[in-house]
Design a protein around this motif. Structure first.
Motif, PDB file in Angstrom:
ATOM      1  N   PHE A 147      -2.503   1.931   0.116  1.00  0.00           N
ATOM      2  CA  PHE A 147      -2.136   0.690   0.593  1.00  0.00           C
ATOM      3  C   PHE A 147      -1.449  -0.477  -0.375  1.00  0.00           C
ATOM      4  O   PHE A 147      -0.213  -0.660   0.181  1.00  0.00           O
ATOM      5  N   ARG A 148      -1.860  -0.410  -1.493  1.00  0.00           N
ATOM      6  CA  ARG A 148      -0.951  -1.254  -2.518  1.00  0.00           C
ATOM      7  C   ARG A 148       0.131  -0.812  -3.189  1.00  0.00           C
ATOM      8  O   ARG A 148       1.184  -1.543  -3.116  1.00  0.00           O
ATOM      9  N   LYS A 149       0.373   0.559  -2.720  1.00  0.00           N
ATOM     10  CA  LYS A 149       1.735   1.248  -2.965  1.00  0.00           C
ATOM     11  C   LYS A 149       2.722   0.832  -2.059  1.00  0.00           C
ATOM     12  O   LYS A 149       3.747   0.667  -2.135  1.00  0.00           O
ATOM     13  N   ASN A 150       2.179   0.833  -0.866  1.00  0.00           N
ATOM     14  CA  ASN A 150       3.227   0.747   0.361  1.00  0.00           C
ATOM     15  C   ASN A 150       3.157  -1.068   0.298  1.00  0.00           C
ATOM     16  O   ASN A 150       4.417  -1.430   0.790  1.00  0.00           O
ATOM     17  N   SER A 161       3.262  -1.661   9.407  1.00  0.00           N
ATOM     18  CA  SER A 161       4.650  -1.812   8.979  1.00  0.00           C
ATOM     19  C   SER A 161       5.060  -2.935   7.893  1.00  0.00           C
ATOM     20  O   SER A 161       5.785  -2.679   6.973  1.00  0.00           O
ATOM     21  N   ASN A 162       4.167  -3.983   8.135  1.00  0.00           N
ATOM     22  CA  ASN A 162       4.254  -5.225   7.190  1.00  0.00           C
ATOM     23  C   ASN A 162       3.074  -5.239   6.470  1.00  0.00           C
ATOM     24  O   ASN A 162       2.046  -5.886   6.981  1.00  0.00           O
ATOM     25  N   PRO A 163       2.752  -4.695   5.159  1.00  0.00           N
ATOM     26  CA  PRO A 163       1.486  -4.794   4.840  1.00  0.00           C
ATOM     27  C   PRO A 163       0.937  -6.080   4.258  1.00  0.00           C
ATOM     28  O   PRO A 163      -0.384  -6.284   4.186  1.00  0.00           O
ATOM     29  N   TYR A 164       1.856  -7.103   4.111  1.00  0.00           N
ATOM     30  CA  TYR A 164       1.414  -8.433   3.848  1.00  0.00           C
ATOM     31  C   TYR A 164       0.714  -9.001   4.932  1.00  0.00           C
ATOM     32  O   TYR A 164      -0.009 -10.121   4.748  1.00  0.00           O
ATOM     33  N   SER A 165       1.045  -8.752   6.042  1.00  0.00           N
ATOM     34  CA  SER A 165       0.392  -9.177   7.147  1.00  0.00           C
ATOM     35  C   SER A 165      -1.171  -8.918   7.260  1.00  0.00           C
ATOM     36  O   SER A 165      -2.049  -9.398   8.029  1.00  0.00           O
ATOM     37  N   VAL A 166      -1.626  -8.057   6.682  1.00  0.00           N
ATOM     38  CA  VAL A 166      -3.079  -7.357   6.640  1.00  0.00           C
ATOM     39  C   VAL A 166      -3.586  -7.472   5.147  1.00  0.00           C
ATOM     40  O   VAL A 166      -4.700  -6.805   4.895  1.00  0.00           O
ATOM     41  N   LYS A 185      -6.210   3.081   7.807  1.00  0.00           N
ATOM     42  CA  LYS A 185      -5.335   2.535   9.069  1.00  0.00           C
ATOM     43  C   LYS A 185      -4.304   1.294   8.450  1.00  0.00           C
ATOM     44  O   LYS A 185      -3.074   1.099   9.002  1.00  0.00           O
ATOM     45  N   LEU A 186      -4.699   0.860   7.532  1.00  0.00           N
ATOM     46  CA  LEU A 186      -3.700  -0.472   7.074  1.00  0.00           C
ATOM     47  C   LEU A 186      -2.605   0.213   6.338  1.00  0.00           C
ATOM     48  O   LEU A 186      -1.373  -0.313   6.338  1.00  0.00           O
ATOM     49  N   CYS A 187      -2.542   1.516   6.025  1.00  0.00           N
ATOM     50  CA  CYS A 187      -1.563   2.006   5.168  1.00  0.00           C
ATOM     51  C   CYS A 187      -0.257   2.464   6.357  1.00  0.00           C
ATOM     52  O   CYS A 187       0.748   2.791   5.829  1.00  0.00           O
ATOM     53  N   ASN A 188      -0.656   2.205   7.529  1.00  0.00           N
ATOM     54  CA  ASN A 188       0.141   2.624   8.522  1.00  0.00           C
ATOM     55  C   ASN A 188       1.085   1.471   9.244  1.00  0.00           C
ATOM     56  O   ASN A 188       1.869   1.266  10.003  1.00  0.00           O
ATOM     57  N   LEU A 202     -17.672   8.586  -2.674  1.00  0.00           N
ATOM     58  CA  LEU A 202     -17.196   7.643  -1.710  1.00  0.00           C
ATOM     59  C   LEU A 202     -16.157   6.662  -2.345  1.00  0.00           C
ATOM     60  O   LEU A 202     -15.230   6.254  -1.611  1.00  0.00           O
ATOM     61  N   GLU A 203     -16.643   6.209  -3.523  1.00  0.00           N
ATOM     62  CA  GLU A 203     -15.556   5.413  -4.291  1.00  0.00           C
ATOM     63  C   GLU A 203     -14.364   5.753  -4.640  1.00  0.00           C
ATOM     64  O   GLU A 203     -13.554   5.238  -4.731  1.00  0.00           O
ATOM     65  N   THR A 204     -14.362   7.145  -5.140  1.00  0.00           N
ATOM     66  CA  THR A 204     -13.159   7.806  -5.444  1.00  0.00           C
ATOM     67  C   THR A 204     -12.324   8.019  -4.045  1.00  0.00           C
ATOM     68  O   THR A 204     -10.910   7.691  -4.332  1.00  0.00           O
ATOM     69  N   LYS A 205     -12.757   8.206  -2.932  1.00  0.00           N
ATOM     70  CA  LYS A 205     -12.128   8.229  -1.797  1.00  0.00           C
ATOM     71  C   LYS A 205     -11.680   6.981  -1.487  1.00  0.00           C
ATOM     72  O   LYS A 205     -10.363   6.910  -0.874  1.00  0.00           O
ATOM     73  N   PHE A 206     -12.238   5.924  -1.481  1.00  0.00           N
ATOM     74  CA  PHE A 206     -12.009   4.560  -1.197  1.00  0.00           C
ATOM     75  C   PHE A 206     -10.777   4.246  -2.264  1.00  0.00           C
ATOM     76  O   PHE A 206      -9.729   3.745  -1.560  1.00  0.00           O
ATOM     77  N   LYS A 207     -10.896   4.367  -3.344  1.00  0.00           N
ATOM     78  CA  LYS A 207      -9.704   3.989  -4.263  1.00  0.00           C
ATOM     79  C   LYS A 207      -8.321   4.717  -4.061  1.00  0.00           C
ATOM     80  O   LYS A 207      -7.419   3.945  -4.157  1.00  0.00           O
ATOM     81  N   LYS A 208      -8.532   6.017  -3.650  1.00  0.00           N
ATOM     82  CA  LYS A 208      -7.250   6.572  -3.073  1.00  0.00           C
ATOM     83  C   LYS A 208      -6.425   6.250  -1.931  1.00  0.00           C
ATOM     84  O   LYS A 208      -5.489   5.710  -2.123  1.00  0.00           O
ATOM     85  N   SER A 209      -7.503   5.525  -1.025  1.00  0.00           N
ATOM     86  CA  SER A 209      -6.808   5.038   0.227  1.00  0.00           C
ATOM     87  C   SER A 209      -6.160   3.686  -0.076  1.00  0.00           C
ATOM     88  O   SER A 209      -5.236   3.317   0.266  1.00  0.00           O
ATOM     89  N   TYR A 210      -7.022   2.728  -1.053  1.00  0.00           N
ATOM     90  CA  TYR A 210      -6.672   1.372  -1.020  1.00  0.00           C
ATOM     91  C   TYR A 210      -5.641   1.346  -2.079  1.00  0.00           C
ATOM     92  O   TYR A 210      -4.703   0.644  -1.868  1.00  0.00           O
ATOM     93  N   ASN A 211      -5.435   2.433  -3.131  1.00  0.00           N
ATOM     94  CA  ASN A 211      -4.550   2.383  -4.095  1.00  0.00           C
ATOM     95  C   ASN A 211      -2.794   2.731  -2.992  1.00  0.00           C
ATOM     96  O   ASN A 211      -1.769   2.318  -3.477  1.00  0.00           O
TER      97      ASN A 211
END
Length: 222
Positions: A89-92, A35-40, A30-33, A78-87
C-alpha cells in the motif's frame, strides 16, 4: 467539520476492533486497489494501529513460553503477512504521489506557456476579432489544464490575471462588449454560489471538500 471527521474515524475504528488480524490484513490488501491511496490514508493508519494492538495482546497471552524460546526473536507469521500488504500500500501511495507531482509539473509548464502566448497577442497585427478569438481559446486551455504544484499556484494565478488585464487594456474592448462579458461572468458566479450552498446538504465530507475545491477553481477562472 473537524468534529464530524473525528466522529466518523472513531466509528470506523470501533468497527475495526471487531475484526480478526487476518481480516485486518484483508482490509489493507483491499486498499492496495484504491486508485487514489491518499483518500484512504487515515483508514490505513487506523488499520495498522488496530492490528498491532491486537498483536500485542496476543503476544502477552503467549508469555508462558520457555526462556529458551523467548531468546528466539521471530516475527509472528501474521505480522509478516501484514507488513507485506501494508508495504504494498505504501509503495502504491509513493508511486501515486510521484505520478501526481510529475503531472502537476507538466501542467505548470503548460500554464506558463499559455501566459506567454497571451502576452504575445499584444504584438498581433491582425483584426481585433481574430486576436480575441485566440485569446478565448487560450483561456479555455487554461481552464482545461489540471492542478499545478500548490507552492506555485498563487503566483501563477496572479501572473495569469495580470496578463489577462493587460490584454483587455490592449484591445480596448468597448464598454458595451465588456459589460456584456461581465454580466455573463456574474451569471456564472451566481450559479456557483447556488451550487456551493447546496453542498451544505452533502453527507460525504470528502465529496463536499472535493466539490468545493472544483467550484473555487471555477470561480477564479471566470
Amino acid at each position: 467539520n473537524e468534529l464530524d471527521v473525528k466522529e466518523k474515524m472513531n466509528g470506523f475504528t470501533t468497527n475495526l476492533e471487531s475484526l480478526s488480524m487476518d481480516e485486518l490484513i484483508s482490509e489493507v490488501s483491499k486498499l492496495c486497489n484504491v486508485s487514489n491511496p491518499y483518500s484512504v490514508s487515515r483508514k490505513s493508519e487506523a488499520i495498522k494501529t488496530c492490528f498491532y494492538k491486537k498483536l500485542k495482546l496476543e503476544n502477552i497471552s503467549k508469555e508462558e513460553e520457555s526462556e529458551e524460546n523467548k531468546d528466539k526473536k521471530t516475527l509472528n507469521p501474521l505480522e509478516t503477512k501484514f507488513k507485506k500488504s501494508y508495504n504494498n500500500f505504501r509503495k502504491n501511495k509513493y508511486e501515486y504521489r510521484k505520478e501526481r507531482d510529475k503531472k502537476e509539473d507538466d501542467n505548470l509548464l503548460v500554464k506558463i506557456n499559455i501566459i506567454s502566448d497571451i502576452d504575445k497577442l499584444r504584438q498581433e497585427e491582425e483584426s481585433i476579432k481574430d486576436t480575441f478569438t485566440k485569446f478565448r481559446i487560450l483561456q479555455q486551455s487554461w481552464k482545461n489544464t489540471g492542478n499545478v504544484p500548490i507552492s506555485k499556484n498563487n503566483d501563477l494565478w496572479q501572473n495569469y490575471h495580470h496578463h489577462v488585464e493587460l490584454f483587455y487594456d490592449y484591445i480596448k474592448i468597448n464598454r458595451e462588449l465588456r459589460d456584456l462579458d461581465f454580466r455573463k461572468n456574474l451569471e456564472q458566479k451566481i450559479i456557483i454560489c447556488e451550487k456551493t450552498e447546496k453542498l451544505l446538504s452533502e453527507k460525504s465530507l470528502n465529496k463536499m471538500f472535493s466539490s468545493l475545491q472544483e467550484l473555487h477553481e471555477h470561480w477564479k477562472n471566470i
